[in-house]
Each structure stands twice: as C-alpha cells, then as structure tokens.
Design a protein around this motif. Structure first.
Motif: not given
Ligand code: HEM
Ligand SMILES: [Cu+2]
Lengths: 114, 611, 237
Positions: B431-441, B478-487, B407-415
């Motif tokens: 970048f948007v895909i990564a943001h909203f998957h982190m924060v609301m997915g 770990l998997g979710a991070y591997s998906i979205y962090f590189p995005m 959540f913190v990760n997605g929140g920061i990209t939200g800013i």
C-alpha cells in the motif's frame, strides 16, 4: 553594483567606537561564561547562565559584526524564520532523548517488562 | 489581482493597468523605474570545451543536468524491470538472488528520488527556465553553476561505480537505516555503502552551489517590472523547492558524515550494542532512531522538493493550454510557500512504527493532515482553471490531466497513511509502495513529460510529434495505473514491501495472477518511454518548425530574441515586464493572450487584470 | 549598512519597508550585492548543518546510560602543578574573538577605501585564525595522548570522543578554509584589486569591490558564531 549604492556605502560606515564597544563586550561576556565554570555553578543556574551569555554573544556578533542590525528587514526576516524549524527539531529531540533514556533504563537497568 | 499599491508615481506606473478602461493611453502609464543593477557581463565560450562541456550558460547546464538525470533515470527504470521480473515470475531472471534484489530496490529508490527527479526538476528545468522566466541574462554566478553540474556528474559517476566494486552497491533500502546498513549480512555493506555516502555528500555540495544560484537569481536579478507576484508559478515552485533543499540537505549531509564515521572509524553514533552470531560487536551506545530523525528531516522536505516544481510547472501548462488565467494565483503562491514551510514539521510520519517517543504520533499526524489543506486547495484551483476553459486537448494537456488524477489518487492514500492507527498495519506493505509511486513517482513524471512536450519547441525550435506523444501518454498513463492500482489491494492483504519472493505464503497463492499482470504492465510502461526518445530523435531530424511563441504563451521565455534563445537570452535589451503571465482570453483584447511585456497603453480598452 | 539610495524608489523603514521591498520588482534585498546575498543564504544552510550536528550531540549525550565525561576536567590544563579548568579553550575563545574584531574593523576600513588598514587587519585576522587552528591541533594531540579516540575514551561514554572530534573537526575545517581565504584576500587588498573600479576576479566577469571583504567577513563571523555555541554546549555544559 550601482553607482548610487557605492557612494552610499562609503559614506555609511559606522563609527569605530561601536565596534570597539561590541568587541569589548564580547570579551567580557566570554569571561563571564568562563567564570560559570570557574565557580562551578551547577544545575539550573549553570545552564541558564550559559544559555544567557551564549545568546547575548551570538546576538551581538550577528547584529553588529555581521551588520544585521543595520540591514533592511527583508533580509533579516528571511534569515530568522527558518530557525523555527530548528527550534522545533531541538524541542522534539529533547523529548526523544528523554524517551530513549527512559526505555534504556527501563529495559537494560530495571529489567523491563520481561 | 487587485493590488493596493500606493498612489506614489513610480508604483502607479508599475502596477500599470487601466482604471476602468476609460483612461486615455498616455506614454506615462508605461513607465517602469530604471534598473537597479547594471547589465550582467557574461563570459562567452569560444572553443567547443567552453561552449558545450565546461559551459557557463545556464541553458546548456540545464540540458546537461537533464541528460545526466535521464541517464540515471533509465538505469533506475531497468532496475525496476528486473525487480518486477522477479516479483511477477520468480526465478525467471536466473542470476537474481535475494541480495541482488535488495541492491536493485535500494539503487532504484535512491536514483529515482535524488539523482533523477531532484536533479531533473531543479538542475534541469531550474537552470533552463529560471533566468529566462525572470528576465535575467544568466544565473548570477555562472562559474559556480558550471561547477555545480560537474559535482553532480561526479556524484553520479561515484554512484554508478558502486555497481562495480567488490560486494556491489548497497542493499540497505533507500532509507539506509542503521544498524543493518553497515553490518556484514547486508549486501554492499563494504564499499557499496561508502560510495553511496560519498556520492550523496558530493550531490549535496554540488546542489548547494546550484541552489544558491537559483535563489539569488530569483531574488536579486529579476528584470524591470518583474515583481515576485508576477512570476510564473513554475518559478515559484522551483524557488520554494530550492529553499527546502538548502535547508533539508544539511540533515542528509550530517547523517551521511556520521554514518561514514561509524563505518570507517568505528564510532557508534547510530550503532547500539549488537550481538551478531553470538558475538558482541565493538559498537555500543548509539541511537539508530537518531539517524531516522535526521534522514526524514531531510526526507520529507525532499518529497516536496520533487512535488513543488511539479505543482508550479503543471499550473503554467494548464493555464496556457486551457487559455485561461490560473485560478487564484495568489492562493497558489501561498499554498506553495505554506506547503514548503509546513514540510519541515511533519517528518516523523515516516516513523510511526520505529519505536520513537509515542507522543510524537499525535503531533505528526496533526501536522501531516494540516498540510493536506493547502495541497487540496491547489487541486481545486487546477480544476477551476480548467473549468469552462478553452481546452486544447493536446499531448501537453493530457499529461496535465494525468497528473491531476494520479496526484489526487496518491494524495488520498497519503491521508490514510498520515493517521497513526491506519498506518501501523499498512506500513511496509505494498500500500505504501502504491501511495508514494502515485504521488511522487508517477505524478511528477507526468508533469516532466508534459513539460518536455511543452518546452521542447523552445529548446530545439521544433514540435514533438503529437501522434507519437499521444501513444506515449496513453500507454504510460493506463500502464502506470495498471501497475499501481492493484498494489493498493496487495497492501491490504498484507504483502510486505522489499521482499524478494513470497514463497508459499498465502499472498503468493492468492496474488500470483495480479503480480504477473503488474509486471507485464511495468514492462510495457518502461518500453513506452522509449517512444519519447524516438520521438525526440525523429523530431530533431524532421520535426515541424515551431517558430516564436508557438503556444501563444505570455511568459518571458517565449519572448527571446531568437528561438532557441542564445547566450544572454534577450538580445540587446532586457524585457520590461508590465503584468503577470496569465492574461489569457481577456475580454476586449485582440488576441487571446497578452504577453508580460505588453505595455498598459496598448491594452487600455480591455478588462485586463491589475497585477 | 544603512539604507541604499535607489533611483525611482523611496525606501521605507521597518516592517512597512520589508513588505514593500518584498513586493517590488528586480530585487528583494535592496542594494545588497549578489555575492553578499549568496553568502547569507549559504550561511543559513550551514547553520542547519551545525544545528544538525549539535542536535545529534544533544540526543547522544542526553540518552546515554554511561556517564558523560566531565568536560571541565577533561579539558583542564596543568600550569605549574595546578589544574586550571578549560584554560586552553578560554585562550582559543579569546583568540577567535580577537580575530573577529579585527575582521569587523577590516570591513569598516574597506568601505572607507583605506587599503593599508584594511589589508593589515585582514592579515591580522588570518594570523588569529592560524593561531586558533594551531591550538586546536595541540588540543587534539593532548587528548589523543590521554587515550581519547573517536570510538572510545578512558573517561566515560564513547560518544564523547566521537562527537568531540567530529564537531570540532568540522568547525576546524571551516576555520582552516577561512584562513586560506583570508590570506588570499589580504593579498588581493594589498595588491589593489579593489581600487580604481576593481580588477576582474578569477573565473568571473565581475569586477572586484570592497564588498568582497564584507562577504569574507560574514563567513568569518559565522565561524566565530558557531564557536560560541560549541563553547557553550560542548565545553561548559
Ligand atoms: C515504471 C516505473 C516504476 C516501477 C515499475 C517501479 C517499481 C518499483 C518496485 C518493484 C519497487 C520495490 C518494491 C519492493 O520490493 O519493496 C520500487 C521501490 C521504490 N521506487 Fe519505484 N518504480 C517505478 C518508478 C519510480 C519512480 C519514478 C520513483 C520516484 C520517486 C520511484 C521510487 C521508488 C522508491 C523510493 C522505492 C523504495 C525503495 C526502497 O524500498 O528502498 N519509483 N519501485
Ligand atoms: Cu513525508
């Protein structure tokens, strides 16, 4: 619901006069707003009169026919706050339609920057 | 939790606590004023149909909502697999055309946001937990509640039916932006979009029925002693989210109606003059941007409809599993309410590149950044709750920690994205895909998982297996991070979202390996979810018995007469509440928890909070 | 209604009362029936629906380059060779306000347990509503005969017809649903479902009570309220 409340409610209905007054006022106000059209007022005068009569009528219906005037503030408060979101929406959409109108006129009528 | 109640006798009794720990225990101090409403009479089903199918018990309805939502979620998951297969290994899924890809993106997005997360949090957790947590026998209108589920069920059926109509489901993106949505050339512009709009309308109607129930149950049917400020944060989160839904869904309904009319009657609410293949279409004079405003007037609150219940639930889980009261309960409540209120004033941050009135960027960037304040406060409070807590590092806690991180990760990209000048180059990229998957997915998903491990012993009476749970967590996290962090990186180099293939663009050559890696991770994460399903089935067969209040929690749902709770929840007499649900590790108390129903006279010699 | 009596609790008036009600246990709206609270929240939600419709209308009308038809003329009626602007609309408004008044009185007599008066007034309200729907059907027919369609009209901007049919149609649907319920409740009042402790309703274990008439009344007044706004924004503006 509770016994106490029932007793209370039947005792607390309002005098018929108040309903008659409001009823009458609603007719009169509707008549006035109709007159706005009849006399063909235009411009600011027209719009402000329409809004004035509209809000007055809406207020009377809510306050007396829907009993909000007699309800406790806890309920009234909950019902009125969300209207700020609507107010904001209206306000912004006024700005938006003016911009749309401007860009349509600019690009389609004037010929735009091209 | 100091409280300035009057010294009025009834209130004093209600606020209940010891004055400095020296007051003698007297029966008088346990007084709670009598019930305002008589006990609710319930309709008890007798046949299989009335007990399990058209059931009026909120707990069964909750489970029905849960299962239906999970079913749609699995469909959404499979669609994401197919998309990732195409993106990582173009052409590997032989049948997939660009049209299919758009349809999958659209259905995946809509399913995940509306039919999965919203239904799961409000319909599933809301139904199950609200009556239990506020001490009611059931929702206030059980019959309407039952109809609500079946409306949702029909909405899902209609949505799924769109996979099978000629032309397939709509491929317009989950935002359904006109004019392309209903024009030929967009996949599913015929039946597909119509079924989508009908399904959404049914969803809104069904949800309204449920939502009224949740709200009135919380506002008008709490048990004796249960003040709003003694409710678990779970209830606050679900409550506020429901308020948002009641006020935001109308905009969705209206835009769905108007778009339906554009489609079938040929009105031009949203349709400008259009030149298609050299021909001027019948449409003209409408405003596509109006749709975007209506959609996001719904859409942004929708984000918080998903997030707020997650906030509430995670607060409770963290508190219980670190044996500490939640830090700043009142601040948490006001933050939830404040975020909810503000969420109606930020919608056009999704429209910075839409061509709206250019002044709006300033307004909406400001409000968006303001909303970050209460959100950040909540994060601090979670961390401060954990601080020096007696943390049990079980599966539930792991999910909570995972939530905080994602959540913190997605929140920061939200800013980042909230600022116009940063958003303009980044919008419509990965970048948007990564943001909203982190924060609301992913973040709310973590909470859902935590909640499932936490409340499963209540629903079934058995513990889920911890070992499988930990595997499930680590693979997912770990998997979710591997998906979205590189995005995020893909976004920075400019890879656009909603693209079927990158062909020979520079992105393709520089990011091939990364895309393959992301796809592999996505397959693993998806598969890992089946560990949970296996775990549930296994537990139901051979799981460890949980018994009453296995986590030693304080809130009312654990204090029912039977586990799992029966219809009517609390047996003969409704519980009477004397305190908030967060009295953990109170100095002087004999246990490390004091349930909400413990009367003051039993805890006179402790330093219990006054609530 | 004036403040309820609640055992063990002294209700305070005004804002002080508001904060204490909110901070107290069990209920936030003291003495308010569950159904009534639900109707209020539903109406709040419905307000947002109509607001979204009207805001869309504002956006559409405000940004059109094609002239917007002049409602005063479009909705005029010819009586004896003279064109009277908005005549039909004025009558419809009159009918709706009349029915609102009868509804308000029905609620009053309901609480006074005056079964006959209450029943007749609910019935009168239903008839008023029916008249309104009838006149609306007449209005639609007339406009359609003049060539107004949801997608086009001979007077100007195409969106005029679109918004007109959509908004009045949605309002008319609300009125029609209201009329159906008014007839049902008129029957229920006359049949005595709210007398002697009340009869159980359908699909519910709750006993009937005259508060249901107030709940119905809230809905009906809301429909009237919406008409006030439609009248102002659509016909007069
Ligand atoms: C393993 C889990 C998931 C994977 C692998 C995944 C993958 C994807 C992919 C590949 C896209 C399309 C990107 C594009 O081409 O534009 C996408 C879009 C999207 N996803 Fe997910 N997703 C997952 C879970 C979720 C969840 C839980 C949500 C709930 C909020 C969600 C919401 C969305 C939305 C709203 C879109 C945008 C759809 C659109 O552009 O119209 N996803 N996802
Ligand atoms: Cu947003």
């Amino acid at each position: 619901m509770v016994k106490a409340e029932k007793k209370e409610q039947s005792a607390s209905t309002h005098k018929i006069g108040i309903y008659m007054w409001i009823w009458g006022l609603l007719f009169v106000l509707s008549f006035f707003s109709y007159m706005v059209d009849w006399y063909n007022f235009q411009g600011m005068l027209r719009w402000s009169l329409i809004l004035f009569f509209m809000f007055l009528k809406a207020g009377l219906i809510m306050a007396f026919f829907m009993h909000l005037f007699w309800e406790r503030y806890a309920l009234v408060n909950v019902l009125l706050w969300p209207m700020t979101a609507i107010a904001c929406f209206i306000f912004l959409m006024v700005a938006e339609f003016e911009y749309t109108l401007f860009s349509r006129a600019f690009y389609f009528v004037v010929g735009g920057g091209a | 939790m100091s409280d300035e109640y009057d010294n009025n006798k009834s209130y004093q009794a209600q606020s209940s606590e010891t004055m400095g720990g020296s007051a003698p225990a007297s029966p008088d101090m346990d007084y709670v004023r009598p019930a305002e409403t008589p006990d609710q009479e319930l309709y008890h089903g007798h046949s299989f149909i009335t007990k399990w199918v058209f059931c009026q018990d909120a707990k069964v309805i909750g489970v029905q909502y849960f299962l239906t939502a999970v079913f749609t979620g699995i469909v959404g998951l499979i669609l994401s697999w197919l998309m990732r297969l195409q993106l990582g290994f173009p052409g590997a899924a032989g049948f997939m055309t660009a049209e299919h890809y758009y349809q999958f993106v659209t259905m995946h997005g809509m399913i995940m946001v509306v039919y999965f997360l919203t239904a799961l949090f409000l319909g599933g957790f809301g139904n199950y937990l609200i009556p239990l947590m506020v001490g009611a026998r059931d929702m206030v209108f059980p019959y309407v509640n039952m109809i609500s589920f079946w409306m949702f069920f029909i909405a899902v059926a209609v949505l799924m039916a769109s996979f099978f109509v000629p032309g397939g489901p709509t491929g317009a993106g989950w935002t359904l932006y006109p004019p392309q949505t209903i024009l030929p050339g967009t996949p599913g512009a015929g039946m597909g979009i119509l079924l989508m709009l009908v399904s959404l309308s049914l969803f809104v109607i069904g949800f309204t029925m449920g939502g009224l129930n949740y709200l009135i149950t919380i506002l008008q049917a709490r048990t004796r002693g249960m003040t709003l400020m003694r409710m678990p944060l779970t209830v606050w989160g679900i409550f506020t989210a429901t308020v948002l839904a009641m006020l935001a869904f109308p905009a969705l309904l209206v835009s769905a109606i108007m778009m339906t009319l554009d489609k079938i009657l040929g009105t031009s609410f949203f349709m400008p003059t259009i030149l298609q293949a050299g021909e001027v279409l019948e449409y003209g004079g409408g405003s596509p941007i109006l749709f975007q405003h209506l959609f996001w007037f719904f859409g942004h609150p929708e984000v918080y409809i998903v997030a707020l219940p997650a906030f509430g639930i995670v607060s409770d889980l963290i508190s219980v599993h670190s044996r500490k009261n939640i830090f700043g309960y009142r601040m948490m409540v006001w933050a939830i309410v404040g975020i909810g209120a503000l969420s109606f004033f930020v919608w056009a941050h999704h429209m910075y590149v839409s061509g709206m009135n250019p002044w709006f960027g300033f307004f909406f960037a400001t409000t968006t950044l303001i909303i970050a304040v209460p959100t950040a406060m909540k994060v601090y409070n979670w961390i401060l709750t954990l601080w020096r807590g007696n943390i049990r590092l079980n599966t539930v806690m792991l999910w909570c920690l995972g939530f905080i991180v994602t959540f913190v990760n997605g929140g920061i990209t939200g800013i980042f994205l909230g600022n116009v000048s940063v958003d303009v180059p980044l919008s419509d990229t990965y970048f948007v895909i990564a943001h909203f998957h982190m924060v609301m997915g992913i973040a709310p998903l973590m909470v859902i998982m935590g909640a499932v491990y936490h409340w499963f012993p209540l629903v079934s009476g058995k513990f889920l297996d911890e070992k499988l749970g930990k595997w499930h967590f680590w693979l997912t996290f770990l998997g979710a991070y591997s998906i979205y962090f590189p995005m995020h990186y893909l976004g920075f180099i400019g890879v656009p979202r909603r693209y079927f293939e990158m062909y020979d663009s520079p992105y393709m050559t520089s990011a091939v390996g990364m895309n393959e890696f992301i796809s592999m991770a996505a397959f693993i994460v998806g598969a890992a979810q089946f560990i949970l399903i296996y775990n549930i089935i296994r537990t139901l067969k051979v799981g460890k018995k949980a018994g009453q209040n296995p986590w030693k929690a304080n809130s009312l749902e654990w204090l029912t007469s039977t586990v799992p709770p029966e219809h009517g929840n609390f047996g003969e007499r409704l519980p009477v509440v004397h305190r908030w649900p967060y009295d953990f590790s109170v100095p002087g108390a004999k246990d490390d928890f004091i349930t909400q129903t413990t009367p003051p006279s039993e805890v006179v010699h402790t330093e219990v909070e006054k609530t | 209604m004036s403040d309820p009596q609640i055992e063990g609790l002294q209700l305070k008036p005004g804002f002080k009362g508001m904060s204490e009600d909110t901070g107290s246990d069990q209920t936030m709206f003291k003495g308010v029936h569950w159904g009534k609270a639900m109707m209020w929240i539903f109406l709040l939600s419905d307000t947002f629906v109509f607001s979204c419709f009207l805001i869309s209308y504002m956006k559409g009308r405000g940004s059109t380059l094609v002239d917007w038809p002049y409602p005063s003329e479009v909705f005029a009626l010819h009586v004896g060779g003279v064109s009277v602007p908005l005549l039909l609309i004025a009558i419809m408004t009159f009918v709706l306000i009349t029915s609102s008044g009868t509804m308000a009185l029905a609620v009053k007599y309901g609480y006074e347990k005056n079964r006959k008066m209450c029943g007749w007034l609910v019935l009168a309200t239903a008839l008023g509503g029916l008249t309104f729907v009838g006149m609306q059907a007449f209005e639609w027919t007339k406009l359609i005969e003049e060539g107004v369609r949801p997608w086009e009209n001979p007077f100007g901007a195409a969106q005029f017809g679109s918004f007109f049919f959509m908004i009045t149609g949605f309002h008319g649907t609300h009125v029609s649903i209201g009329v159906i319920f008014l007839f049902i409740y008129a029957y229920k009042v006359f049949a005595g479902h709210y007398e002697n402790g009340g009869k159980r309703g359908w699909f519910t274990t709750m006993k009937g009570d005259y508060v249901e008439i107030e709940i119905l009344g809230l809905y009906w007044h809301f429909v009237d309220l919406v008409w006030v706004f439609i009248f102002a924004f659509f016909y007069l503006w």
